[in-house]
Design an enzyme around this catalytic site. Sequence first.
Site, PDB file in Angstrom:
ATOM      1  CB  ALA A  81      -0.906   0.002   1.222  1.00  0.00           C
ATOM      2  CD1 TRP A 137      -2.525   3.514   2.188  1.00  0.00           C
ATOM      3  CD2 TRP A 137      -1.624   3.028   4.166  1.00  0.00           C
ATOM      4  NE1 TRP A 137      -3.109   2.348   2.617  1.00  0.00           N
ATOM      5  CE2 TRP A 137      -2.568   2.028   3.847  1.00  0.00           C
ATOM      6  CE3 TRP A 137      -0.933   2.918   5.362  1.00  0.00           C
ATOM      7  CZ2 TRP A 137      -2.827   0.945   4.687  1.00  0.00           C
ATOM      8  CZ3 TRP A 137      -1.189   1.852   6.201  1.00  0.00           C
ATOM      9  CH2 TRP A 137      -2.128   0.875   5.858  1.00  0.00           C
ATOM     10  CB  CYS A 138       2.150   0.641   4.017  1.00  0.00           C
ATOM     11  SG  CYS A 138       3.115  -0.515   5.019  1.00  0.00           S
ATOM     12  CE1 TYR A 139       9.548   4.342   7.997  1.00  0.00           C
ATOM     13  CE2 TYR A 139       9.250   2.164   8.984  1.00  0.00           C
ATOM     14  CZ  TYR A 139      10.056   3.247   8.690  1.00  0.00           C
ATOM     15  OH  TYR A 139      11.375   3.239   9.072  1.00  0.00           O
ATOM     16  CB  SER A 142       1.344  -0.641   7.760  1.00  0.00           C
ATOM     17  OG  SER A 142       2.606  -0.070   8.031  1.00  0.00           O
TER      18      SER A 142
END
Length: 483
Positions: A167, A169-171, A319
Amino acid sequence: MVSSTKLKSVDFYRKIPRDLTEASLSGAGLSIVAALFMVFLFGMVLSSYLEVNTTTSVIVDKSTDGDFLRIDFNISFPALSCEFASVDVSDVLGTNRLNITKTIRKFPIDPNLRSTGAEFHSGLTLHLINHGEETKEEFPDGAIPLTSGSFESFTHHFPILVVNFNAPWCYWSNRLKPSWEKAANIIKQKYDPETDGRVLLANVDCTEEPALCKRNHIQGYPSIRIFRKGSDLREDHGHHEHESYYGDRDTESIVKMVDGLVAPIHPETHKVALGGISNDTLKNLKKAPVTGGCRVEGYVRVKKVPGNLVISAHSGAHSFDSSQMNMSHVVSHLSFGRMISSRLLTDMKRLLPYLGQSHDRLDGKAFINQHEFGANVTIEHYLQIVKTEVTTRRSGQEHSIIEEYEYTAHSSVAQTYYLPVAKFHFELSPMQILITEDPKSFSHFITNLCAIIGGVFTVAGILDSIFHNTLRLIKKVELGKNI
């Protein structure tokens, strides 16, 4: 020596010669009634003697089972993967234990709570994962982006398809991206998809392809899956069995893992050669879940202070999208303290009215989040625990027979900004219920028995005397009238 004559003088029961006594029908009838009444009263006294008097009192908890309390549970989560299911314990004293595994077992289940595989061992996910050095260097995209339309064709075309479900947005997905793209370029050069065709690295953006990720039970990002051509098709579910990669995420480790997968495959025929995959590669691979649910069972030991038992998704290298997490669950069993064996309860049926009424308040109950996804819903249970102890007095001393913990439960559903969890708040009462059994003594039973025999015999004699004298008086009156 004492003469027999003097000895006879202390006889309490002097005998009347039988010739001087007279039997009567009324006396015989009264004797039969008295004997039956004695038998009836004997039965009542015997029943009372066999029964145990029970008294209930509330006292300050004087636990004899130590400072720790055991919590046994069996809880099924239809939408929480065993990959990430974590059991955590905390209390007001500051104790905080995360991802307990030693006494916990996890089994993958389907939406109908049926088991779909062997026990899931999560030991490989506990070690620290190496992501390599962080770098801002840009690498050309080497991994092929996949969509729902192209996914099946690629899995059927390449013997090995390694997919990074991520994803944006995932760190952790962003930490993996440089190593992944660099590894993909190296693999493309070593095993050209056009000339070699044994392996391909690909990406799936789960924000763009949510249905594809859901179909493969992706709940944490990034998730690296290995798909094998042909041999992984499951006829009963129509799904592909595949593996998850839990090893280090630096470029070198990813390339080494892919090399281990490709080595047994012949470059021309694409048939698997003898020897198989190396142990170094296998140790970082584990069969991926074919369903997205998990049954968590086992026990934990907690201090006897207010605390929490929390079951949630947890990982040190993934995440989670909290809006997609669904913590619906079914409680098959939840109890506190030592379990009472069914044999003991069977042998002591007299205790059933006092025990087992509220030690399984949540057993068999379902707590379902009705939202289509998760909608950040946490399900909480508030448990008030009270100890119940049964003691008996024998030889003037108290002996404990059974100790158990009963509880009341109140459940609620609340939205949260954080990752949804299933939380069990527990609080032990400082008081306990003491049930004391007082068995009657044998001397008390003998005393009552003697009282019954003597009392009934005496009362029957009095009644017989009254009845006999009344008849004699009536006869005298009748004689007087005739004279």
